[in-house]
Write a protein that holds these residues in place. Sequence first.
Motif, short mmCIF file in Angstrom:
data_model
loop_
_atom_site.label_atom_id
_atom_site.label_comp_id
_atom_site.label_asym_id
_atom_site.label_seq_id
_atom_site.Cartn_x
_atom_site.Cartn_y
_atom_site.Cartn_z
N UNK A 28 -22.15 -7.97 11.65
CA UNK A 28 -22.48 -9.20 12.55
C UNK A 28 -23.80 -9.24 13.49
N UNK A 29 -24.61 -8.40 12.96
CA UNK A 29 -25.94 -8.35 13.53
C UNK A 29 -26.84 -9.38 12.64
N UNK A 30 -27.69 -10.32 13.56
CA UNK A 30 -28.73 -10.88 12.97
C UNK A 30 -30.07 -10.25 13.26
N UNK A 31 -30.79 -10.11 12.01
CA UNK A 31 -31.88 -9.04 12.24
C UNK A 31 -33.10 -10.17 11.53
N UNK A 32 -34.16 -10.34 12.46
CA UNK A 32 -35.25 -11.22 11.75
C UNK A 32 -36.22 -10.17 11.16
N UNK A 174 -33.49 -28.29 15.90
CA UNK A 174 -31.99 -28.64 16.11
C UNK A 174 -31.27 -27.92 15.05
N UNK A 175 -31.87 -27.28 13.95
CA UNK A 175 -31.13 -26.65 13.15
C UNK A 175 -30.89 -25.27 13.54
N UNK A 176 -31.92 -24.81 14.20
CA UNK A 176 -32.12 -23.42 14.99
C UNK A 176 -30.63 -23.21 15.91
N UNK A 177 -30.38 -24.31 16.55
CA UNK A 177 -29.41 -24.55 17.62
C UNK A 177 -28.18 -24.48 16.92
N UNK A 178 -28.09 -25.41 16.00
CA UNK A 178 -26.75 -25.29 15.28
C UNK A 178 -26.60 -24.10 14.74
N UNK A 179 -27.59 -23.39 13.91
CA UNK A 179 -27.34 -21.94 13.21
C UNK A 179 -26.87 -21.12 14.34
N UNK A 180 -27.47 -21.04 15.42
CA UNK A 180 -26.98 -20.04 16.48
C UNK A 180 -25.55 -20.18 16.83
N UNK A 182 -23.31 -21.29 14.91
CA UNK A 182 -22.52 -21.18 13.58
C UNK A 182 -22.46 -19.56 13.53
N UNK A 183 -23.47 -18.93 13.91
CA UNK A 183 -23.47 -17.52 13.88
C UNK A 183 -22.62 -16.73 14.91
N UNK A 184 -22.39 -17.31 16.13
CA UNK A 184 -21.78 -16.64 17.05
C UNK A 184 -19.99 -16.95 16.72
N UNK A 185 -19.87 -18.08 15.87
CA UNK A 185 -18.42 -18.44 15.67
C UNK A 185 -18.08 -17.57 14.39
N UNK A 186 -19.00 -17.50 13.70
CA UNK A 186 -18.81 -16.87 12.10
C UNK A 186 -19.04 -15.33 12.15
N UNK A 196 -42.50 -16.85 12.13
CA UNK A 196 -42.47 -17.55 13.15
C UNK A 196 -41.87 -16.73 14.60
N UNK A 197 -42.91 -16.16 15.37
CA UNK A 197 -42.38 -15.24 16.23
C UNK A 197 -41.44 -16.18 17.40
N UNK A 198 -41.58 -17.45 17.73
CA UNK A 198 -40.76 -17.96 18.42
C UNK A 198 -39.36 -18.10 17.87
N UNK A 199 -39.34 -18.27 16.58
CA UNK A 199 -38.12 -18.45 15.82
C UNK A 199 -37.39 -17.03 16.24
N UNK A 200 -37.97 -15.93 15.81
CA UNK A 200 -37.43 -14.60 15.71
C UNK A 200 -36.84 -14.49 17.22
N UNK A 201 -37.57 -14.60 18.05
CA UNK A 201 -37.13 -14.61 19.50
C UNK A 201 -35.76 -15.40 19.89
N UNK A 202 -36.02 -16.46 19.32
CA UNK A 202 -34.64 -17.46 19.55
C UNK A 202 -33.33 -16.91 18.93
N UNK A 203 -33.73 -16.49 17.75
CA UNK A 203 -32.31 -16.27 16.78
C UNK A 203 -31.94 -14.98 16.73
#
Length: 332
Positions: A28-32, A174-180, A182-186, A196-203
């Motif tokens: 269940x972990x998201x690793x960047x 927007x896709x990052x927000x939706x994917x976050x 989605x990940x919490x739900x699934x 992209x460091x900001x993407x890594x930090x956010x997700x």
Amino acid sequence: MRLVELTKQYPGQPVPAVDHVSMDIAPGEMVMFLGPSGCGKTTTMKMINRLIEPTGGQVLIDGTDVATLDPHELRRGIGYVIQQIGLFPHLTVRENITLVPELIGWSKPAARRRADELLELVGLDPSRFRGRHPRRLSGGQQQRVGVARALAADPPVMLMDEPFGATDPITRENLQSEFLKLHKELGKTIIFVTHDFDEAVRLGDRIAVLGERSVIEQFDTPERILAAPANDYVASFVGSAAAIRHLGLTTAGEAVRLLGPDRARAADGAVNDTVDDEAPTTVETTSARDVVDLMLRSGHSRVRVRSADGQDMGTLDFDHVCSLWKRSADGI
């Protein structure tokens, strides 16, 4: 999932492309996987589903060495999303999504129901989009279909190779927000490659900062990497905007709790009777950085914060967020 001394040495090359990479990834972990182009992060990821065969080491999923599995069966059980999306242009959206479920034996009605469920999950109306071909979709819509297709057979593991990199900044956010969401739900286990460091930090739940040959320079939570880069190489990714990025990890609800309810509520005018009735409202899960964006877009210096069940938690003003910013900077 466990990577054990994973190595890729191409014939005729003096050094490995990937050199003895080891890490444990929790269910269940998201690793960047974060690193510059050419460092080996995509090669490392592709060895997980054997699109690239390793020359040494192991990939273990639920204790099973993937080298013992049929590669086609392995890949059907792992969702895979790439930057180029890879939708089949001659198939409709629904046909693209149902392809793998039907290959592994799902009935056509069950696969179609699954496709409609997933289209709704990624924010596309099935009645509008199931019959379209990829050429009739925007880039962001194609990426959503790509995610839906990767989820179609309900795989426990997903591999994502810079899936949002080809989209414009607004669509990507927007896709990052939706994917976050989605990940919490699934709760899938996800390996996500990005530069992209900001993407890594956010997700990411954790970030593996990879150097040459995918050598792990630091593997930790975004908060710890921001606060304590392991070396100059990692610090070069963090950059000078670490305090701002810390705000991206602090939610509005946490900010209210850090300030204390009395101070937070004082800002809404309860003390001086200057309530800004038009101040925008946000939910407690909004990041403090997005609170600042909301202030700037709305022209108000205050934002009301509500809990997930709609209860008033307090109000944040610009000075509050600046104090959090300073606290983050002092901590770094």
